[in-house]
Scaffold this active site. Structure first.
Site, PDB file in Angstrom:
ATOM      1  CG  HIS A 120      -4.512   4.793  -2.166  1.00 28.30           C
ATOM      2  ND1 HIS A 120      -5.585   3.971  -2.601  1.00 28.30           N
ATOM      3  CD2 HIS A 120      -4.102   3.999  -1.054  1.00 28.30           C
ATOM      4  CE1 HIS A 120      -5.818   2.760  -2.044  1.00 28.30           C
ATOM      5  NE2 HIS A 120      -4.873   2.552  -1.119  1.00 28.30           N
ATOM      6  CB  VAL A 124      -1.846  -4.860  -5.098  1.00 27.59           C
ATOM      7  CG1 VAL A 124      -2.235  -4.008  -6.560  1.00 27.59           C
ATOM      8  CG2 VAL A 124      -0.383  -4.455  -4.893  1.00 27.59           C
ATOM      9  NE  ARG A 125      -7.940  -5.071  -0.037  1.00 24.29           N
ATOM     10  CZ  ARG A 125      -8.136  -4.131  -0.863  1.00 24.29           C
ATOM     11  NH1 ARG A 125      -7.248  -3.288  -1.286  1.00 24.29           N
ATOM     12  NH2 ARG A 125      -9.471  -3.866  -1.363  1.00 24.29           N
ATOM     13  CB  SER A 141      -0.849   0.269   1.127  1.00 26.79           C
ATOM     14  OG  SER A 141      -1.774   1.142   1.288  1.00 26.79           O
ATOM     15  CG  HIS A 149     -19.167  12.677   6.303  1.00 26.08           C
ATOM     16  ND1 HIS A 149     -18.226  11.690   5.756  1.00 26.08           N
ATOM     17  CD2 HIS A 149     -18.287  13.741   6.744  1.00 26.08           C
ATOM     18  CE1 HIS A 149     -17.128  11.937   5.830  1.00 26.08           C
ATOM     19  NE2 HIS A 149     -16.854  13.377   6.234  1.00 26.08           N
ATOM     20  N   GLY A 207      -2.553  -4.668  13.757  1.00 21.29           N
ATOM     21  CA  GLY A 207      -1.253  -4.014  12.723  1.00 21.29           C
ATOM     22  C   GLY A 207      -0.482  -3.222  13.536  1.00 21.29           C
ATOM     23  NE  ARG A 208       6.357  -0.216  13.395  1.00 23.01           N
ATOM     24  CZ  ARG A 208       6.708   0.608  12.634  1.00 23.01           C
ATOM     25  NH1 ARG A 208       6.064   1.275  11.543  1.00 23.01           N
ATOM     26  NH2 ARG A 208       7.699   1.582  13.357  1.00 23.01           N
TER      27      ARG A 208
END
Length: 304
Positions: A107, A110-111, A93, A176, A260-261
């Site tokens: 941005h 890919v995952r 990312s 929103h 996660g970090r």
């Protein structure tokens, strides 16, 4: 059907290294700092961050591979039948925040996910995409961006680009605020068709075409003169980026819920941002044209 998660993992690590090296060349003034980390519950990653460069105020390119015994709620919200399965999640990312307001923020992600349980076949899917968030728009930049996005969809054949462009427009939308985050691009998730090899080829096509989509735009706009007015508008519009990432983004929510970090997850946030109460750009100004023209739903390639 063979699911080769190790080959996917190797590609993602190579992609991070390649993109970071090319971004250093594109920036021309700073280098990435690399921060390797481990996750107590399983897995880890490598965060690469560049600051105060000649082009980028901040750029981050993250790789992670994490695993655990239970999928987080953000991952099972649309697939409740997977609750309680173990998982392995990996991805790259990146978010680029340029200094010059005439260069867009961008941005890319890919995952790959695999959800497993004893006695059951693994359930796997790919996800990702890329999108562009300009502050001051240019028609030729928008057309180029979407042209390369269309080329990236070639492995899936006809219809894929229209489908994933629309999904991107719908996903990167601040409900929103009733406005898009940017001019879109591609977004896909839960992709496991027609087979592993084809879906993986599409993931690689998206990852490999990100820089050809973005770099020419950055090069074209990086020397555009700007002053305090443009910079303040950039800071204001960056607020929309923060709102989306913290309220809606599935990747951010998954990272936080899976333990996660935090520093790596929130790397996507811009270094300087502000909010101005009830701000309205001057009618007819370049700032007003962003929302009046560039952030309106449109098919840039058809118009071209």
């Amino acid at each position: 059907m063979t699911v080769d998660s190790q080959t996917v993992n190797e590609y993602l690590q190579q992609l991070q290294a390649r993109i970071a090296a090319e971004l250093e060349t594109l920036d021309g003034g700073a280098r990435f700092e690399t921060d390797a980390w481990r996750r107590d519950a399983g897995g880890g990653g490598r965060s690469m961050v560049l600051r105060d460069g000649a082009l980028f105020e901040q750029a981050g390119v993250n790789y992670s591979e994490v695993h655990g015994e239970d999928l987080p709620a953000s991952a099972t919200a649309h697939r409740p039948e997977l609750a309680g399965r173990g998982f392995r999640a990996m991805g790259v990312s990146l978010v680029l925040h340029p200094d010059n307001p005439y260069v867009p923020t961008t941005h890319m992600n890919v995952r790959f996910f695999v959800a497993e349980a004893a006695g059951l076949d693994p359930v796997w899917w790919f996800g990702g995409g890329f999108d562009l968030t300009p502050y001051y728009g240019f028609d030729e930049d928008c057309r180029h961006w979407h042209r390369v996005a269309r080329e990236a969809c070639a492995p899936l054949g006809d219809g894929a680009h229209a489908r994933y462009k629309q999904w991107c427009d719908e996903y990167f939308y601040l409900r929103h605020r009733a406005e898009p985050r940017g001019i879109g691009g591609l977004f896909f998730d839960d992709l496991n068709e027609p087979d592993f090899a084809t879906a993986f080829a599409f993931l690689r096509s998206v990852g490999d075409r990100f820089l050809p989509a973005y770099a020419p735009i950055a090069e074209r706009r990086r020397a555009t003169p700007f002053g305090e007015r443009e910079k303040r508008f950039q800071w204001y519009r960056r607020g929309r980026y923060v709102e989306f990432n913290l309220v809606y983004d599935r990747g951010t929510l998954f990272g936080l819920q899976s333990g996660g970090r935090t520093e790596s997850i929130l790397m996507s946030l811009p270094p300087v941002v502000n909010w101005r109460y009830n701000y309205r750009p001057e009618p007819g100004s370049a700032e007003a044209r962003l929302t009046d023209y560039y952030l309106q739903p449109r098919d840039w390639l058809a118009e071209a």
